[in-house]
Design an enzyme around this catalytic site. Structure first.
Site, PDB file in Angstrom:
ATOM      1  N   CYS A  36      31.832  35.487  10.909  1.00 34.79           N
ATOM      2  CA  CYS A  36      31.604  34.081  11.276  1.00 34.79           C
ATOM      3  C   CYS A  36      32.029  33.791  12.705  1.00 34.79           C
ATOM      4  O   CYS A  36      31.277  33.214  13.482  1.00 34.79           O
ATOM      5  CB  CYS A  36      32.347  33.157  10.312  1.00 34.79           C
ATOM      6  SG  CYS A  36      32.134  31.414  10.703  1.00 34.79           S
ATOM      7  N   TYR A  66      17.428  32.034   6.385  1.00 30.39           N
ATOM      8  CA  TYR A  66      17.976  31.070   7.336  1.00 30.39           C
ATOM      9  C   TYR A  66      18.374  31.733   8.648  1.00 30.39           C
ATOM     10  O   TYR A  66      18.229  31.135   9.714  1.00 30.39           O
ATOM     11  CB  TYR A  66      19.142  30.296   6.707  1.00 30.39           C
ATOM     12  CG  TYR A  66      20.413  31.069   6.519  1.00 30.39           C
ATOM     13  CD1 TYR A  66      21.400  31.053   7.489  1.00 30.39           C
ATOM     14  CD2 TYR A  66      20.652  31.795   5.356  1.00 30.39           C
ATOM     15  CE1 TYR A  66      22.579  31.756   7.317  1.00 30.39           C
ATOM     16  CE2 TYR A  66      21.820  32.487   5.178  1.00 30.39           C
ATOM     17  CZ  TYR A  66      22.785  32.473   6.154  1.00 30.39           C
ATOM     18  OH  TYR A  66      23.953  33.171   5.982  1.00 30.39           O
ATOM     19  N   CYS A  92      28.453  32.572  12.537  1.00 31.52           N
ATOM     20  CA  CYS A  92      28.365  31.112  12.592  1.00 31.52           C
ATOM     21  C   CYS A  92      28.700  30.528  13.951  1.00 31.52           C
ATOM     22  O   CYS A  92      27.960  29.699  14.476  1.00 31.52           O
ATOM     23  CB  CYS A  92      29.308  30.475  11.563  1.00 31.52           C
ATOM     24  SG  CYS A  92      29.496  31.353  10.030  1.00 31.52           S
ATOM     25  N   GLU A 116      16.669  30.468  12.015  1.00 33.15           N
ATOM     26  CA  GLU A 116      17.555  29.894  13.025  1.00 33.15           C
ATOM     27  C   GLU A 116      17.364  30.574  14.375  1.00 33.15           C
ATOM     28  O   GLU A 116      17.245  29.908  15.416  1.00 33.15           O
ATOM     29  CB  GLU A 116      19.009  30.020  12.579  1.00 33.15           C
ATOM     30  CG  GLU A 116      19.396  29.071  11.463  1.00 33.15           C
ATOM     31  CD  GLU A 116      20.776  29.330  10.900  1.00 33.15           C
ATOM     32  OE1 GLU A 116      21.343  28.423  10.290  1.00 33.15           O
ATOM     33  OE2 GLU A 116      21.298  30.456  11.075  1.00 33.15           O
ATOM     34  N   GLU A 146      20.504   5.827   7.026  1.00 26.46           N
ATOM     35  CA  GLU A 146      20.378   4.629   6.193  1.00 26.46           C
ATOM     36  C   GLU A 146      19.250   4.771   5.174  1.00 26.46           C
ATOM     37  O   GLU A 146      19.250   4.101   4.130  1.00 26.46           O
ATOM     38  CB  GLU A 146      20.163   3.387   7.050  1.00 26.46           C
ATOM     39  CG  GLU A 146      18.846   3.314   7.791  1.00 26.46           C
ATOM     40  CD  GLU A 146      18.718   2.041   8.627  1.00 26.46           C
ATOM     41  OE1 GLU A 146      18.630   0.961   8.030  1.00 26.46           O
ATOM     42  OE2 GLU A 146      18.728   2.150   9.869  1.00 26.46           O
ATOM     43  N   HIS A 167      22.973   0.439  10.076  1.00 30.91           N
ATOM     44  CA  HIS A 167      21.732   0.222  10.827  1.00 30.91           C
ATOM     45  C   HIS A 167      22.036  -0.019  12.316  1.00 30.91           C
ATOM     46  O   HIS A 167      23.009  -0.697  12.639  1.00 30.91           O
ATOM     47  CB  HIS A 167      21.003  -1.003  10.258  1.00 30.91           C
ATOM     48  CG  HIS A 167      19.717  -1.300  10.934  1.00 30.91           C
ATOM     49  ND1 HIS A 167      18.572  -0.566  10.716  1.00 30.91           N
ATOM     50  CD2 HIS A 167      19.391  -2.252  11.862  1.00 30.91           C
ATOM     51  CE1 HIS A 167      17.601  -1.061  11.456  1.00 30.91           C
ATOM     52  NE2 HIS A 167      18.067  -2.071  12.165  1.00 30.91           N
ATOM     53  N   LYS A 188      26.429  31.729  16.948  1.00 30.60           N
ATOM     54  CA  LYS A 188      25.083  31.224  16.638  1.00 30.60           C
ATOM     55  C   LYS A 188      24.998  29.729  16.897  1.00 30.60           C
ATOM     56  O   LYS A 188      24.036  29.254  17.505  1.00 30.60           O
ATOM     57  CB  LYS A 188      24.738  31.535  15.190  1.00 30.60           C
ATOM     58  CG  LYS A 188      23.404  30.964  14.724  1.00 30.60           C
ATOM     59  CD  LYS A 188      23.290  31.004  13.218  1.00 30.60           C
ATOM     60  CE  LYS A 188      24.238  30.013  12.558  1.00 30.60           C
ATOM     61  NZ  LYS A 188      24.168  30.091  11.080  1.00 30.60           N
TER      62      LYS A 188
END
Length: 452
Positions: free
Chosen positions: A43, A178, A48, A182, A440, A435, A51
């Site tokens: 990682c 993934y 991770c 990615e 939302e 908002h 990346k």
């Protein structure tokens, strides 16, 4: 029998470091840890963290272009890989140092060399030293692999892509998971002509189908040359380039070919089978919910067990193991309703069941909102956001929440709390919208688009 250590950890990644730190620092155990490469594991060093930093780097080109629509006088003259890579190495060195300090401050003795298992209570270091421990924890993670075919030695993996001496002009990413998706987005964002081949019918297998399609469509609109139903037959060196021949008979030249077609547990030549530890079909260490193998003194956490290959899961498994063995707190990690993010462009955050998996379990209602987000709409971009809730028709519990949008990973962390708590659709509806924001939409979708 007197042992040299209460615990010997093999592997200095996130799971192993957490287990060692908690066992020694919180519970007073005598702990040692061996890491053959760099402290921090996949990682921090080759996964991770680097990346995600590359993801950030790849997004600035479009951000700078957007800024002009907002009145900023900006000019983008290109991406400097050499400067970025130097800064990346500085950051990784800093993080590795932080991991080492964590272990040192907890009183963990570290060995910067490979360790293997000799028997249920003995490990051997690469220099020939043998050490004994009451408990041994395997936390060596996994590694990417390239399947064997003609010219497969010309391909690189995600390990090597961080160390390229120069950014390629044209690259091929093989795979549809993934990691492949990615990196296709990263290279495309950095200005590389990027092609992605995947043998399946759609990328990101295992995730929600509607979200997969949305992401693939946006990736192609942004310039990724995605071809599904396509695999590689052979690679051949042709001067400085690599010729890739595909299953449909076509061929093309690339500067770099990166394979991201899967990972395997890193158990080769670790001595586990000789010590009697059961391994699974993929070479994974077979463990129970308390991370214990069939050998009572040997445990394993993280990707090497092939449960859920996510860094936060490895950390929780390591922590639970240390608390159970040395803290008098018999507990396990929790593998249910784990939120995750895929850092494609657009980003994907998800928790719970996909529409397909939920429908297989019983009647559901599906709520979906797709729209152009305010920030990029103003700048003239055509990208669209997707928000999706999958709801049990009988209990009204939200079974799955899926977000395809900028910063989806940040949003799904908060949505994951609600889903983990068993929130109903009416709980979402009662929540007042923030908002103006993209998120939302999660609390303003009133009518289902589908019922199954």
């Amino acid at each position: 029998m007197a042992f040299d250590y209460d615990l010997f950890v093999i592997g200095g990644g996130s799971g192993g470091v957490r287990a060692a730190r908690v066992a020694a620092g919180d519970h007073g155990a005598k702990v040692a840890l061996a890491e053959e490469y760099r402290m921090g594991g996949t990682c921090v060093i080759r996964g991770c963290v680097p990346k995600k930093l590359m993801v950030f780097a790849s997004e600035y080109g479009e951000m700078a272009a957007d800024a002009q629509a907002y009145g900023w006088d900006m000019e983008v003259r290109g991406f400097d890989w050499t400067r970025f890579h130097a800064n990346l190495e500085v950051e990784l060195n800093r993080l590795e140092g932080a991991y080492r300090n964590t272990l040192r401050n907890a009183g963990v003795q570290t060995f910067d060399q490979r360790a293997t298992v000799v028997d249920p209570h003995t490990v051997a270091l690469a220099d020939g030293t043998r050490l004994t421990a009451r408990h041994i924890l395997i936390a060596v993670g996994g590694r990417p692999f390239v399947p064997e075919f003609e010219g497969s030695d010309l391909a690189i993996t995600s390990n090597e892509i961080f160390h390229l001496s120069a950014l390629p002009t044209k690259a091929l990413i093989v795979g549809g998971g993934y990691i492949a998706s990615e990196f296709a987005c990263i290279l495309n964002g950095l200005g590389v002509e990027t092609h992605q081949y995947y043998r399946g019918d759609q990328i990101l297998r295992g995730f929600d189908q509607e979200c997969r399609t949305h992401i693939a469509t946006q990736m192609q609109a942004d310039g990724v040359r995605l071809r599904t139903g396509t695999d590689i037959v052979r690679l051949e060196r042709e001067g400085a380039a690599i010729r890739a021949t595909a299953t449909d008979g076509s061929d093309d030249l690339f500067d770099v070919v990166m394979y991201a077609t899967g990972r395997v547990p890193n158990t080769d030549s670790l001595g586990l089978e000789g010590a009697g530890v059961h391994l699974g079909r993929k070479g994974e260490v077979v463990v129970d919910d308390y991370s214990q193998t069939n050998i009572p003194s040997v445990f394993a956490v993280g990707d090497v067990t092939d449960r859920i290959a996510l860094t936060p899961i490895a950390i929780r498994e390591g922590h639970a193991f240390a608390d159970t063995m040395f803290g008098g707190q018999k507990r396990t990690a929790d593998w249910d309703l784990v939120p995750s993010a895929v850092f494609t462009q657009p980003e994907f955050g998800t928790v719970g069941l996909s529409e397909e998996d939920a429908a297989a379990k019983g009647p559901i209602e599906v709520y979906v909102a797709t729209f152009r987000p305010m920030q990029t709409l103003f700048a003239g971009r055509q990208n669209r956001v997707l928000m999706k809730l999958v709801v049990c028709a009988q209990t009204r519990v939200v079974l799955g929440c899926h977000i395809v949008a900028p910063h989806a990973g940040e949003m799904i962390q908060m949505a994951g709390i609600a889903v983990k708590m068993g929130a109903t659709k009416e709980d979402f509806d009662r929540t007042v919208a923030v908002h103006p924001s993209m998120s939302e939409e999660l609390v303003t979708m009133r009518k289902p688009v589908r019922k199954t």
